[in-house]
Design a protein around this motif. Structure first.
Motif, mmCIF file in Angstrom:
data_model
loop_
_atom_site.group_PDB
_atom_site.id
_atom_site.type_symbol
_atom_site.label_atom_id
_atom_site.label_comp_id
_atom_site.label_asym_id
_atom_site.label_seq_id
_atom_site.Cartn_x
_atom_site.Cartn_y
_atom_site.Cartn_z
ATOM 1 N N ARG A 356 11.308 -5.246 0.320
ATOM 2 C CA ARG A 356 11.525 -6.711 1.296
ATOM 3 C C ARG A 356 12.371 -8.446 0.604
ATOM 4 N N GLU A 357 13.150 -8.703 1.470
ATOM 5 C CA GLU A 357 14.384 -9.645 0.683
ATOM 6 C C GLU A 357 13.513 -11.235 0.363
ATOM 7 N N GLU A 358 11.685 -10.886 0.998
ATOM 8 C CA GLU A 358 11.264 -12.021 0.746
ATOM 9 C C GLU A 358 10.524 -11.522 -0.084
ATOM 10 N N ASP A 361 14.251 -12.931 -5.452
ATOM 11 C CA ASP A 361 14.796 -15.006 -5.146
ATOM 12 C C ASP A 361 15.866 -14.039 -6.182
#
Length: 480
Positions: A356-358, A361
């Protein structure tokens, strides 16, 4: 210890570890920060990147690393150094060693000193590291490589004949079995190209002959465990940039960010790494590994590039990514695999979350090599620490630190020095690693202006004395 079944128990077990674990390598760069997750974890290095200021780095006073031609050679010298032997003895019973590189000599030395190695055997790692064997393992796992054929290429005619039979065309890429990609990858579009590299190519019994494609380089690290294969995020690779490396096709850094390639490409790479890791398990290999991928720009296809059956240059980013702080660094699962502790972890849940993108970073790292032909000795070098870039692009030292998280803004960077005062300076030598927030390349995979400024700024802080001056100085009457 009781069976580990979740991340909280893993983190607690690693934090409370009392058994001494040593990462033995020229520098601690590949596993920076792991000592803050694992109790009794220390670094034994031949290069003092931190001028004695890192509490968990031990550097003996006399190590002839400059005379060693390989990382394995450096490690074997370290393990036979009396200061290192004494340091390990003081650390407590049942010591463990982990490495970037080691060989069968390393294994023998460790056995003599009662040191357990937490990696697959060197012989197995060597077999898996063979670029031809990587193709074969990938084929077993249904993980395709760039269209290729394997065989000898003792002459240009033999190379072209093999390529024609495989339908690869005339514009080719040839790889030999072992070594850094920048030194063992040859781009052959004519007989003149072949002749320039004929000595290296024709000496091999088997080479990998590939169709040349317009591609982007990417890498992904994983860890094959008893519960299945864990995979980290897909990272872009900085490859062959003349400002950073003199080697065409040579690795020079990575970027990690949520939008690296399309979601379709990222998902396919994750699936390929998962299947490849499971096949590695079938081959007898377990633990940490790194896969390089080639992304065909025109066909948007993902191909297997190379296998690094070990931690890699990208490990410093993987193990300090957002998912690592949310759960645990990937290398902790490698340690768990070899620790003897029973465990049962939900690999599917972790892989789904880490995708998942979250949980990703944006960070980058650049490996700065000396790219000039000038040969000499370093007379001044920038210290490891935090540097700041001014609005005009100039770079200056701010403060000492060795934590990536100490970088407070996009105008700051952490430089980790590898080559310091008194060291030999010649083409291809690693000067150090530069770590920054955000990206260092644009969408066309060219270095951006900020990256150029950082590279120029750090290199300007190096000063050297040519060999001729050194020889003259040595010939002078010594001061009494």
């Amino acid at each position: 210890m009781k069976r580990i079944s979740n991340i909280a128990e893993l983190r607690l077990a690693m934090r409370r570890n009392k058994r001494p674990i040593y990462f033995i390598s020229p520098t601690n760069f590949n596993l920076m920060g792991i000592d803050e997750w694992v109790g009794s974890f220390k670094f034994i290095n031949s290069i003092d990147c931190y001028d004695g200021r890192h509490p968990n780095v031990f550097v003996p006073s006399k190590i002839p690393h400059a005379r060693c031609k390989s990382i394995e050679g450096v490690n074997n010298h370290l393990l036979q150094c009396e200061e290192v032997i004494d340091y390990i003895a003081r650390g407590g019973p049942d010591p463990v060693a982990v490495f970037l590189m080691f060989d069968e000599t390393t294994e023998k030395i460790c056995t003599e000193h009662g040191i357990e190695i937490w990696h697959p055997k060197a012989k197995l790692r060597q077999r898996c590291d063979d670029k031809m064997e990587t193709v074969r393992i990938g084929n077993k796992a249904s993980v395709p490589s760039v269209p290729n054929t394997l065989g000898p290429a003792r002459t240009y005619e033999e190379l072209r004949c093999s390529a024609r039979k495989a339908g690869l065309g005339a514009d080719l890429v040839v790889q030999t079995a072992f070594g850094d990609s920048g030194k063992t990858t040859f781009f052959i579009a004519s007989e003149d190209d072949f002749n320039r590299h004929a000595a290296k190519i024709s000496a091999e019994d088997e080479v990998k002959i590939m169709k040349r494609i317009n591609c982007r380089s990417a890498t992904m690290e994983g860890c094959t465990t008893a519960s299945g294969t864990l995979v980290g995020p897909l990272m872009t690779e900085v490859v062959g940039k003349l400002e950073l490396t003199p080697y065409k096709g040579g690795w020079a850094g990575n970027e990690i960010f949520a939008g690296a390639f399309s979601e379709k490409v990222r998902a396919k790479a994750r699936d390929m790494a998962y299947r490849f890791g499971n096949q590695l398990r079938e081959e007898g290999y377990r633990g940490y590994f790194d896969l390089d991928f080639l992304i065909d720009v025109e066909a948007n296809e993902v191909y297997l590039g190379e296998l690094n059956p070990r931690i890699s240059g990208a490990s410093s980013l993987t193990n300090q990514a957002a998912f690592a702080y949310a759960d645990a660094p990937l290398f902790l699962f490698h340690l768990l695999e070899f620790s003897g502790i029973e465990y049962d972890i939900d690999v599917e849940e972790l892989n789904d979350r880490w995708a998942r993108e979250e949980f990703i970073d944006s960070w980058s790292q650049l490996i700065l090599k000396w790219t000039e032909d000038l040969v000499g000795t370093v007379t001044d070098a920038p210290a490891t620490g935090i540097y700041r870039m001014a609005p005009d692009g100039s770079v200056s030292y701010q403060r000492f630190d060795y934590h990536r998280q100490a970088i407070e803004s996009d105008e700051e960077a952490l430089f980790v020095r590898f080559t310091g005062r008194g060291d030999s300076l010649q083409r291809g030598v690693d000067l150090g690693a530069l770590i920054v927030r955000g990206r260092v390349m644009d969408d066309e995979f060219e270095l951006n202006e900020r990256a150029h400024n950082w590279i120029t700024g750090i290199k300007r802080l190096y000063a050297s004395k040519p060999v001729t001056e050194i020889q003259c100085d040595e010939a002078k009457e010594p001061i009494r």
